[in-house]
Design a protein around this motif. Structure first.
Motif, PDB file in Angstrom:
ATOM      1  N   LEU A  36     -13.326   0.233  -7.648  1.00 20.84           N
ATOM      2  CA  LEU A  36     -13.274  -0.919  -8.547  1.00 20.84           C
ATOM      3  C   LEU A  36     -12.380  -0.634  -9.745  1.00 20.84           C
ATOM      4  O   LEU A  36     -11.619  -1.524 -10.188  1.00 20.84           O
ATOM      5  CB  LEU A  36     -14.683  -1.274  -9.012  1.00 20.84           C
ATOM      6  N   ALA A  37     -12.426   0.591 -10.250  1.00 23.18           N
ATOM      7  CA  ALA A  37     -11.573   0.955 -11.377  1.00 23.18           C
ATOM      8  C   ALA A  37     -10.100   0.872 -11.004  1.00 23.18           C
ATOM      9  O   ALA A  37      -9.261   0.449 -11.811  1.00 23.18           O
ATOM     10  CB  ALA A  37     -11.929   2.359 -11.862  1.00 23.18           C
ATOM     11  N   VAL A  38      -9.764   1.268  -9.773  1.00 28.62           N
ATOM     12  CA  VAL A  38      -8.368   1.171  -9.315  1.00 28.62           C
ATOM     13  C   VAL A  38      -7.917  -0.281  -9.279  1.00 28.62           C
ATOM     14  O   VAL A  38      -6.804  -0.625  -9.706  1.00 28.62           O
ATOM     15  CB  VAL A  38      -8.217   1.837  -7.932  1.00 28.62           C
ATOM     16  N   ILE A  39      -8.778  -1.164  -8.747  1.00 28.79           N
ATOM     17  CA  ILE A  39      -8.412  -2.588  -8.672  1.00 28.79           C
ATOM     18  C   ILE A  39      -8.219  -3.157 -10.070  1.00 28.79           C
ATOM     19  O   ILE A  39      -7.259  -3.902 -10.335  1.00 28.79           O
ATOM     20  CB  ILE A  39      -9.487  -3.366  -7.890  1.00 28.79           C
ATOM     21  N   VAL A  40      -9.136  -2.842 -10.990  1.00 28.64           N
ATOM     22  CA  VAL A  40      -8.996  -3.330 -12.364  1.00 28.64           C
ATOM     23  C   VAL A  40      -7.709  -2.811 -12.991  1.00 28.64           C
ATOM     24  O   VAL A  40      -6.983  -3.549 -13.690  1.00 28.64           O
ATOM     25  CB  VAL A  40     -10.226  -2.896 -13.195  1.00 28.64           C
ATOM     26  N   VAL A  53       8.126  -3.080 -12.700  1.00 30.09           N
ATOM     27  CA  VAL A  53       7.071  -2.085 -12.527  1.00 30.09           C
ATOM     28  C   VAL A  53       6.250  -2.466 -11.291  1.00 30.09           C
ATOM     29  O   VAL A  53       5.623  -3.526 -11.262  1.00 30.09           O
ATOM     30  CB  VAL A  53       6.166  -2.015 -13.776  1.00 30.09           C
ATOM     31  N   ARG A  54       6.264  -1.629 -10.291  1.00 26.25           N
ATOM     32  CA  ARG A  54       5.646  -1.946  -9.003  1.00 26.25           C
ATOM     33  C   ARG A  54       4.297  -1.221  -8.878  1.00 26.25           C
ATOM     34  O   ARG A  54       4.245  -0.029  -8.652  1.00 26.25           O
ATOM     35  CB  ARG A  54       6.566  -1.532  -7.863  1.00 26.25           C
ATOM     36  N   VAL A  55       3.241  -1.984  -9.005  1.00 25.19           N
ATOM     37  CA  VAL A  55       1.901  -1.409  -8.881  1.00 25.19           C
ATOM     38  C   VAL A  55       1.110  -2.019  -7.740  1.00 25.19           C
ATOM     39  O   VAL A  55       0.011  -1.558  -7.440  1.00 25.19           O
ATOM     40  CB  VAL A  55       1.117  -1.581 -10.202  1.00 25.19           C
ATOM     41  N   GLY A  56       1.638  -3.059  -7.089  1.00 28.28           N
ATOM     42  CA  GLY A  56       0.918  -3.719  -6.003  1.00 28.28           C
ATOM     43  C   GLY A  56       0.496  -2.775  -4.888  1.00 28.28           C
ATOM     44  O   GLY A  56      -0.662  -2.831  -4.417  1.00 28.28           O
ATOM     45  N   PRO A  57       1.353  -1.839  -4.418  1.00 27.82           N
ATOM     46  CA  PRO A  57       0.942  -0.930  -3.336  1.00 27.82           C
ATOM     47  C   PRO A  57      -0.256  -0.052  -3.690  1.00 27.82           C
ATOM     48  O   PRO A  57      -0.926   0.472  -2.794  1.00 27.82           O
ATOM     49  CB  PRO A  57       2.194  -0.086  -3.107  1.00 27.82           C
ATOM     50  N   LEU A  58      -0.535   0.099  -4.984  1.00 25.43           N
ATOM     51  CA  LEU A  58      -1.690   0.915  -5.375  1.00 25.43           C
ATOM     52  C   LEU A  58      -3.011   0.302  -4.944  1.00 25.43           C
ATOM     53  O   LEU A  58      -4.040   0.978  -4.926  1.00 25.43           O
ATOM     54  CB  LEU A  58      -1.704   1.128  -6.894  1.00 25.43           C
ATOM     55  N   LEU A  59      -3.008  -0.993  -4.604  1.00 21.36           N
ATOM     56  CA  LEU A  59      -4.248  -1.626  -4.145  1.00 21.36           C
ATOM     57  C   LEU A  59      -4.783  -0.965  -2.873  1.00 21.36           C
ATOM     58  O   LEU A  59      -5.991  -1.018  -2.608  1.00 21.36           O
ATOM     59  CB  LEU A  59      -4.018  -3.117  -3.904  1.00 21.36           C
ATOM     60  N   ALA A  60      -3.898  -0.347  -2.079  1.00 21.16           N
ATOM     61  CA  ALA A  60      -4.343   0.308  -0.842  1.00 21.16           C
ATOM     62  C   ALA A  60      -5.195   1.539  -1.125  1.00 21.16           C
ATOM     63  O   ALA A  60      -5.936   2.009  -0.244  1.00 21.16           O
ATOM     64  CB  ALA A  60      -3.136   0.694   0.004  1.00 21.16           C
TER      65      ALA A  60
END
Length: 389
Positions: A36-40, A53-60
């Motif tokens: 949950l902390a990663v998603i937030v 700044v590309r952070v979308g792939p971090l959702l995986a």
């Protein structure tokens, strides 16, 4: 009686600065909240950062972490679904458009989610299998190590067995106490090895002891009978060996001891401890034929209230964080009599000394010499066989 001065035992209620029982649940909750902390984090950075700044792939990362510390098999699915919804929202609102192709990112989250979910299912299946194997192994161990009476002949008896922190929880420590025409006879031993081979050897030793103890008048003869039975029952190429300690409380009084490569027993007399070392060394059974040796018998005079502690090397080889062995000879004696209280105190002290699950099986047999005037003894209708996980 050569006595060693005991070292004061730490109080049982004392706690160190690091209390595992309280800290570990907090750590587990923190790890479960990590997805949950990663998603937030991705949401905050996605809406506050410039498009490049590309952070979308971090959702995986979120469903991958959920698979490591799941509350249930569906946890990765719920976390993955949340990550997909968040990723779609970021793409539809124009936030973090520099994150690359949004559909590829969502596909990656989906694949990681399914992989994490499958991993949880496989791990749960393996844990169920291990649990079944452990329960069967514990049943075998319980059947092999039958309970002993609280009182038999002139002695009161207590036993503690603690299995090692292995998945099968099965090993080669063995013990038995029986009343024979020659007095109360007891054996404790340790097979070098673990698993089914060790159990097979332990079963052969205990079977031979239970049969021959009623027939063989001398302890050296009993050792020879056990060794001969091991050779017959076990395969010729079997390479296990067993350390063995035999004691007898004859009707005439006192105690006889024969030691075949086992840690010597401790005679606890009040606040003093004496190691009952064998007059001459005898190797463990399975290495050399005991018929080649003149097996010595140690005769020990006992007074009412004396306690005799038999143990396996899982006790004296228990190490603390610095690698120091447990000082049994210093910690075992106290000024208070009793069997169960002494065993409870030593078991708790070993746990405090190690601070983690034991790496080897550990067994203790404690006898308190308490002859009854007139020669009438309770054969023991209340068995004890304390096993600790």
């Amino acid at each position: 009686m050569g006595a060693s001065q005991p070292t004061p035992t730490p109080p049982a209620s004392g706690r160190g600065p690091f209390d595992r029982a309280r800290v570990l649940p907090l750590v587990n909750w923190a790890l479960r909240l990590l997805p949950l902390a990663v998603i937030v984090f991705v949401v905050v950075v996605g809406y506050t950062s410039p498009p490049e700044v590309r952070v979308g792939p971090l959702l995986a990362v979120a469903p991958a972490l959920a698979g490591l510390f799941p509350r249930s098999p569906r946890t990765p699915l719920w976390v993955g679904l949340t990550a997909i919804v968040i990723g779609g929202a970021l793409a539809s609102t124009g936030a973090n458009q520099g994150s690359g192709e949004p559909f590829v990112t969502l596909l990656a989250v989906l694949l990681v989610t399914m992989t994490s979910w499958a991993g949880v299912l496989v791990r749960e299946r393996q844990e169920r299998t291990i649990k079944e194997v452990r329960s069967v192994a514990e049943a075998v161990q319980q059947a092999l190590l039958s309970p002993v009476p609280r009182r038999i002949g002139p002695v009161r008896v207590g036993v503690r067995y603690r299995a090692a922190a292995a998945e099968a929880r099965i090993g080669g420590d063995l013990y038995e106490v029986i009343l024979t025409p020659y007095g109360v006879r007891a054996v404790i031993g340790d097979v070098r090895g673990k698993g089914l081979d060790a159990v097979q050897t332990a079963a052969a030793v205990l079977g031979a002891f239970r049969e021959a103890a009623y027939e063989e008048p001398s302890l050296p003869g009993l050792v020879s009978r056990i060794a001969a039975s091991m050779r017959r029952r076990l395969e010729e190429d079997f390479e296990e060996f067993v350390t063995l300690l035999l004691v007898c409380f004859p009707p005439a009084g006192g105690m006889l001891v024969v030691n075949c490569g086992h840690p010597p027993p401790l005679l606890l007399h009040g606040a003093h401890a004496e190691s009952l070392d064998a007059p001459s060394p005898v190797p463990p059974l399975g290495i050399v034929d005991p018929e080649l040796f003149d097996i010595p018998v140690l005769s020990v005079a006992l007074e009412p209230g004396d306690r005799v502690l038999l143990y396996t090397d899982g006790i004296i080889e228990a190490r603390d964080a610095s690698g120091a062995f447990y000082p049994l000879a210093d910690r075992a004696p106290d000024a208070l009599p009793g069997v169960e209280g002494t065993l409870d105190r030593i078991s708790a002290d070993v746990s405090r000394h190690v601070g983690r699950p034991l790496e080897d099986d550990a067994a203790m047999l404690l006898f308190m010499y308490a002859p009854v005037v007139g020669g009438v003894h309770d054969s023991g209708s209340h068995p004890v066989g304390a096993h600790e996980s």
